[in-house]
Design a protein around this motif. Structure first.
Motif, PDB file in Angstrom:
ATOM      1  N   LEU A 163     -69.782 -16.099   4.427  1.00  0.00           N
ATOM      2  CA  LEU A 163     -69.800 -14.400   4.984  1.00  0.00           C
ATOM      3  C   LEU A 163     -69.199 -13.714   3.745  1.00  0.00           C
ATOM      4  O   LEU A 163     -68.398 -13.963   2.741  1.00  0.00           O
ATOM      5  N   PRO A 164     -69.780 -12.567   3.411  1.00  0.00           N
ATOM      6  CA  PRO A 164     -69.352 -11.387   2.743  1.00  0.00           C
ATOM      7  C   PRO A 164     -68.048 -11.671   2.998  1.00  0.00           C
ATOM      8  O   PRO A 164     -67.213 -11.519   3.777  1.00  0.00           O
ATOM      9  N   GLY A 173     -66.361  -6.945   9.439  1.00  0.00           N
ATOM     10  CA  GLY A 173     -66.335  -6.657   8.807  1.00  0.00           C
ATOM     11  C   GLY A 173     -64.614  -5.248   8.625  1.00  0.00           C
ATOM     12  O   GLY A 173     -64.081  -4.599   9.851  1.00  0.00           O
ATOM     13  N   ALA A 174     -64.980  -5.261   7.859  1.00  0.00           N
ATOM     14  CA  ALA A 174     -63.211  -3.539   7.117  1.00  0.00           C
ATOM     15  C   ALA A 174     -64.081  -2.769   7.887  1.00  0.00           C
ATOM     16  O   ALA A 174     -63.505  -1.457   8.212  1.00  0.00           O
TER      17      ALA A 174
END
Length: 180
Positions: A163-164, A173-174
């Protein structure tokens, strides 16, 4: 484990609600209550000895179990890294050897084409050498893929993530509130 071991010893607790005006403290220091409180606090660990001993053994067993699990996880991590390193070395050697096969097949194909123009070989021979070249190139690509997959396995065994950065385990994600 320390709390299980501490349960073997008597405990004395004082309350402090308003200093000397606390009812519990007043009764604590009367002669009859002082004797009973002291007797109960001292004998309770003796009477509950088997229970406390069992709780201590349970706590020690749980600690040993967690330690074994931790050691097994460490060994599994080392095993995964070792297997990935071996796969990388094997894959690199396989890729190098397959590149030699591609080079030889290309030379054979070029030679067959030259001989075809000269009229010393037929078209079937040229097509067979071309098919050999294509098979060798396909095998070279597969060997490279296997080596790169081994590199990815090593990356993952060393704790890498697919995952990034900023993306949690749930895949959110954010910027989750931006993308709907």
């Amino acid at each position: 484990m320390e709390s299980a071991r501490a349960a073997f010893f008597p405990s004395i607790s004082l309350t402090g609600q308003g200093g000397y005006q606390s009812n519990v403290l007043k009764l604590l220091f009367t002669p009859q209550n002082a004797f009973y409180n002291l007797a109960v606090n001292v004998t309770q660990p003796l009477l509950d000895g088997f229970l406390l001993e069992g709780q201590l053994e349970l706590t020690q067993g749980r600690q040993f179990e967690l330690l074994k699990t931790y050691c097994q996880s460490i060994l599994a991590g080392f095993r995964d890294v070792e297997l990935a390193l071996i796969a990388i070395a094997d894959g690199a050697e396989r890729e190098r050897l397959q590149q030699l096969v591609v080079n030889s097949s290309r030379e054979a194909f070029n030679l067959a084409e030259t001989r075809l123009r000269e009229g010393t070989v037929d078209l079937v021979t040229v097509l067979q050498t071309q098919q050999t070249l294509f098979t060798a190139e396909d095998n070279h690509v597969l060997a490279r893929l296997a080596r790169l997959q081994a590199v990815l396995s090593l990356f993952q065994a060393l704790g890498g993530s697919w995952l990034p950065p900023g993306v949690g385990a749930g895949g959110v994600g954010a910027n989750a509130n931006v993308i709907r």
